[in-house]
Write an enzyme that holds these catalytic residues in place. Structure first.
Site, short mmCIF file in Angstrom:
data_model
loop_
_atom_site.label_atom_id
_atom_site.label_comp_id
_atom_site.label_asym_id
_atom_site.label_seq_id
_atom_site.Cartn_x
_atom_site.Cartn_y
_atom_site.Cartn_z
N ARG A 4 -19.80 29.15 5.99
CA ARG A 4 -20.02 27.99 5.06
C ARG A 4 -18.53 28.19 4.02
O ARG A 4 -18.68 28.98 2.98
CB ARG A 4 -21.21 27.98 4.21
CG ARG A 4 -22.39 27.52 5.04
CD ARG A 4 -23.46 27.73 4.27
NE ARG A 4 -23.95 29.54 4.30
CZ ARG A 4 -24.84 29.96 3.89
NH1 ARG A 4 -25.72 29.32 3.07
NH2 ARG A 4 -25.02 31.23 4.09
N ASP B 299 -15.50 27.94 1.54
CA ASP B 299 -15.56 27.25 0.07
C ASP B 299 -14.67 26.19 -0.01
O ASP B 299 -13.93 25.79 0.79
CB ASP B 299 -14.78 28.33 -0.82
CG ASP B 299 -15.54 29.42 -0.96
OD1 ASP B 299 -17.05 29.67 -1.09
OD2 ASP B 299 -14.77 30.68 -0.88
N TYR C 191 -10.67 34.61 10.74
CA TYR C 191 -9.98 33.84 9.89
C TYR C 191 -8.37 34.34 9.72
O TYR C 191 -7.92 35.20 10.19
CB TYR C 191 -10.28 34.42 8.31
CG TYR C 191 -11.55 33.72 8.01
CD1 TYR C 191 -11.81 32.48 7.22
CD2 TYR C 191 -13.15 34.38 8.20
CE1 TYR C 191 -13.07 31.95 7.12
CE2 TYR C 191 -14.15 33.85 7.59
CZ TYR C 191 -14.34 32.64 7.17
OH TYR C 191 -15.47 32.14 7.01
N ARG D 103 -10.84 36.30 0.89
CA ARG D 103 -10.06 36.05 -0.45
C ARG D 103 -9.66 37.06 -1.13
O ARG D 103 -8.74 37.56 -1.84
CB ARG D 103 -10.61 34.72 -1.21
CG ARG D 103 -10.43 33.61 -0.36
CD ARG D 103 -11.12 32.51 -0.94
NE ARG D 103 -10.71 32.23 -2.59
CZ ARG D 103 -11.59 31.48 -3.23
NH1 ARG D 103 -12.50 30.66 -2.81
NH2 ARG D 103 -10.89 31.24 -4.52
#
Lengths: 246, 246
Positions: free
Chosen positions: A50, A52, A111, A198
């Site tokens: 999920r 951001d 990612y 992040r």
């Protein structure tokens, strides 16, 4: 009832994130609305991750169950036709076993984080990369990143809103590479905590600028304290690239 | 009076093209307006190439003359501050000799054209690439492209609005490379005719889909007849990459 696995690409800029929200548009809602328009069924779309608000998908995996008789190719074409003008596209659609689950069957998530080092504002890449107006030492960032690889308590790199049962995760890969004024960070793990990528990239950015040494990153990790986080990188540069399944 | 050479990046999507127009926004106008706001002088900005509406710049070169005493770094920073929110950024700014001309001193121009082969619509790359819903034979395209390299009369690949004195140009490079579902076309020449890169890429797209053979491309070139053009590719995928100077 047939379960379909989707591979989804999306531009995260106009969305509140992947997950359906009361207060704004989401990728999940865009796909569910498209499916409803096609088949007249309220299908729930489950994703591998999920993401951001403002985070992008290159190869997000998701699934939904559909009672009506429809083939995967026709479903994909119809979804893409209905998804316009949203910047969401179904790249692939296959029928899978009923116990295949985009989230729970997932073995690894990959990612990519894009950084552009320059003073000038971004133009066509605005919202698609993190601009840092300084030279970054990519070799120092890559070396420091290796301190985070492996099984650790990532509490420092975890959002206060993280719903994961445990802060202990195994990070399989965290590579930093440079090409000209661009840096790419590749992160792979079975699963990540909320904001983990992040937060790791934000601290690596400090290392790259010489504001942190590798030892500061290690200390932050070992502190297991969110207050010791150096910086949470913006969502702009983050792309969910791929999910692996058995 | 000091002449400044700029390196400019821009997203062509919101513009009518590089050149100032009466009927819509242009990159030239955005920079000239920013310069006027800073120095209070009406400076004319000359570019290495006048890209079409929707065509992007990664490293366009341009120059302008400024009477007021200002250093190149301060000018660049001030232009970038004033250019917001336009997707135009000055990447570099240097003082040059009075006879340096972005257009007339230019020895070579380099373009890149981005193609994505897939059925699904583009998302974050919408307007930044040409989507072709078919597999393309990159090797066949590259081989055919070599027929265009060299000194030729490119009338077939020239817009009816082209203002060039002669349709004869020397094409130094036209390479087609593939990475996954993406094709990149690199084109280099001292100068190009209006629409030349888009027209060459459009016909290479036909070759890649098997609709044209290399011989059809050669026949089209030799016909020296715009009516024999197979296809003009959309502006979306075209980027002005670099200009070379002595």
């Amino acid at each position: 009832m047939t379960r379909f696995a989707l591979t989804v690409e999306y531009d995260g800029r106009p969305f509140m994130g992947w997950q359906r929200q009361d207060h704004g548009p989401s990728v999940q809602q865009a796909i569910e609305d498209a499916a409803f328009a096609i088949i007249g069924e309220k299908a729930v779309v489950h994703a591998a991750g999920r993401t951001d608000a403002g985070v992008h998908g290159l190869g997000m995996r998701a699934h939904l169950d559909i009672a009506r008789d429809i083939g995967p190719f026709r479903l994909m074409e119809a979804l893409n036709a209905r998804l316009r003008p949203h910047p969401v596209a179904v790249l692939d659609c296959v029928a899978v076993a009923d116990d295949w689950h985009a989230r729970f069957s997932c073995l690894a998530r990959h990612y990519e984080y894009r950084i552009v080092c320059r003073r000038a504002p971004l133009t066509w890449e605005k919202g698609l990369a993190w601009r840092i107006p300084a030279e970054l030492d990519a070799a120092a960032m890559h070396a420091a990143a290796q301190l985070l690889v492996g099984r650790h308590d990532f509490t420092t790199f975890r959002s206060a809103h993280c719903q994961s049962a445990s802060p202990v995760k195994t990070l399989d890969r965290l590579d930093v590479t440079r090409e000209g004024d661009r840096l790419l960070v590749h992160a792979s793990a079975r699963s990540f905590l909320h904001h983990q990528v992040r937060s790791m990239v934000g601290c690596l950015g400090l290392v790259g600028q010489g504001k942190w040494r590798a030892a500061d990153l290690r200390d932050a990790l070992e502190a297991r304290d969110r207050a010791r986080l150096g910086l949470n990188a913006p969502p702009d540069g983050l792309f969910f690239v791929r999910a692996d399944y058995p």
